[in-house]
Design an enzyme around this catalytic site. Structure first.
Site, PDB file in Angstrom:
ATOM      1  CB  ILE A 202      65.746  80.745  75.558  1.00 49.70           C
ATOM      2  CG1 ILE A 202      67.262  80.914  75.763  1.00 49.70           C
ATOM      3  CG2 ILE A 202      65.346  80.893  74.105  1.00 49.70           C
ATOM      4  CD1 ILE A 202      68.096  79.854  75.096  1.00 49.70           C
ATOM      5  CE  LYS A 203      63.103  83.305  70.724  1.00 49.88           C
ATOM      6  NZ  LYS A 203      62.942  81.868  70.969  1.00 49.88           N
ATOM      7  CG  ASN A 204      66.206  89.560  74.417  1.00 49.06           C
ATOM      8  OD1 ASN A 204      66.788  88.477  74.399  1.00 49.06           O
ATOM      9  ND2 ASN A 204      66.696  90.637  73.830  1.00 49.06           N
TER      10      ASN A 204
END
Length: 412
Positions: A202-204
């Site tokens: 889910i991170k950038n």
């Protein structure tokens, strides 16, 4: 029962009422494409799958991008945080000043060493640990300060580092949300004694669903990390700098009394990480573009507070959350989220991070509600809007229009 169907980059959520989702809340934080596929293929063809040239290249590129002296790939940010606590020689009886508004792994790294997390309330505008309140929580047992750069905005590091210098404290940066975020003239992970990054799905930017990085500018820490992350058996010159096998005087030992584990990243993850790192500036630019449109719309709504971006920081907007003041709006963040979902097909997430001390693991240690009122208020009244680079302009505009319409209907 709600249904979830998966497509290439989007989750199509159909609520019980049958209203189709026009803007899902994606749990894939960054898009993958041909570059990532080519990176995995390159690793397969090399027939070298663990701790080789791709790992070394990713670590060096991370150093260059974040202006840090040392970087080491990890299996996750959680593993990096536990390693950081060991590097800081945190143990039973020690106290660690920390934020309650973070994912639970930040403070479980403290508990994992038998130490005591001492929760400090957050700044009402940035939602990060409040430097002014840190001093009030210092005791003779304080060993370190753990900070989390929440949602993609860095903490106010100057006063935090000043306190650490005055009291001979170590500083660990939880940078799980803050790849390439900056404060004044420095990047996340380059200020404290240790920095810990996440590449979860889910991170950038991500590395095949899991992964992390640990950074430091300290020579004494850098020489210990390869041992701690690889069963105590990997020497700093093994493998060679090009990733090929080097001399291997095999032995196993503890590091400062801590038993090493296996926290390595695979070569495929490291190769994908290089591709994602090249794209990261573009991902962040798109996130900031979307965030600016959300903030412009939310800023017109009385009682709804958009994220605050401090003037000396670059916010990378891993999370975009509004805070709803029910006393002023007449409705709650939950009600706003439900209206956006059921009438406009926008999938939001209620709340921010539940303050860590409200979980059973901490409550059994005597921690209770009311310890950090600002953090509790923000967590209870936040609504996360969908924000990720894959969003189309049409989707962004739909969120902006719907937010205003839903607000008006709830007020009336």
């Amino acid at each position: 029962m709600a249904r979830v169907r998966h497509s290439t980059f989007r989750t199509l959520y159909v609520p019980p009422q049958g209203v189709p989702i026009r803007v899902p809340y994606s749990f894939m934080g960054a898009p993958y494409g041909d570059d990532e596929l080519a990176a995995v293929r390159r690793v397969f063809e090399s027939q070298w799958l663990a701790t080789g040239g791709e790992t070394v290249a990713f670590e060096q590129q991370w150093c260059d991008a974040h202006n840090v002296r040392y970087a080491f790939t990890m299996s996750s940010c959680t593993a990096a945080l536990h390693l950081a606590a060991q590097l800081c020689r945190i143990g039973p009886g020690d106290e660690v000043l920390t934020t309650p508004l973070t994912f639970v792994s930040t403070n479980q790294a403290v508990l994992g060493q038998g130490a005591v997390p001492v929760f400090v309330d957050v700044d009402s505008r940035t939602w990060n640990i409040d430097p002014e309140q840190i001093r009030a929580r210092l005791t003779s047992r304080t060993k370190a300060i753990f900070v989390t750069h929440l949602a993609g905005q860095m903490c106010d590091m100057d006063p935090i580092l000043q306190i650490a210098r005055e009291h001979d404290l170590l500083v660990v940066e939880d940078c799980a949300h803050a790849q390439a975020a900056s404060y004044q003239d420095g990047f996340a992970g380059s200020f404290g004694d240790v920095g810990c990054f996440s590449f979860h799905a889910i991170k950038n930017m991500t590395t095949l669903g899991e992964g992390g990085m640990i950074t430091t500018g300290r020579d004494d820490f850098a020489v210990k990390i390869p041992w701690l992350r690889s069963m105590g058996s990997r020497y700093p010159d093994d493998p060679r700098e090009d990733g090929s096998p080097g001399p291997r005087p095999y032995d196993v030992d503890d590091v400062d009394g801590y038993i090493p584990g296996n926290h390595r990243m695979t070569e495929a993850q490291a190769a994908v990480g290089q591709a994602q790192l090249r794209k990261l500036p573009g991902f962040i630019a798109r996130r900031r573009e979307i965030a600016a449109k959300y903030t412009a719309a939310a800023g017109e709504l009385d009682g709804v507070t958009p994220p605050h971006e401090a003037a000396d920081r670059l916010h990378t907007y891993h999370i975009y959350a509004l805070v709803v003041d029910q006393a002023r709006t007449g409705f709650t963040a939950v009600q706003l989220g439900e209206r956006l979902l059921h009438e406009y097909g926008i999938h939001c997430v209620n709340g921010l991070y539940r303050p860590s001390y409200l979980f059973g693991l901490y409550r059994r240690r005597g921690l209770r509600e009311g310890s950090c009122p600002t953090a509790e208020r923000i967590a209870a009244n936040a609504l996360q809007l969908p924000l990720y680079p894959q969003m189309t302009d049409e989707q962004v505009d739909h969120v902006v229009r719907s937010l205003t319409l839903a607000y008006s209907k709830l007020r009336s």
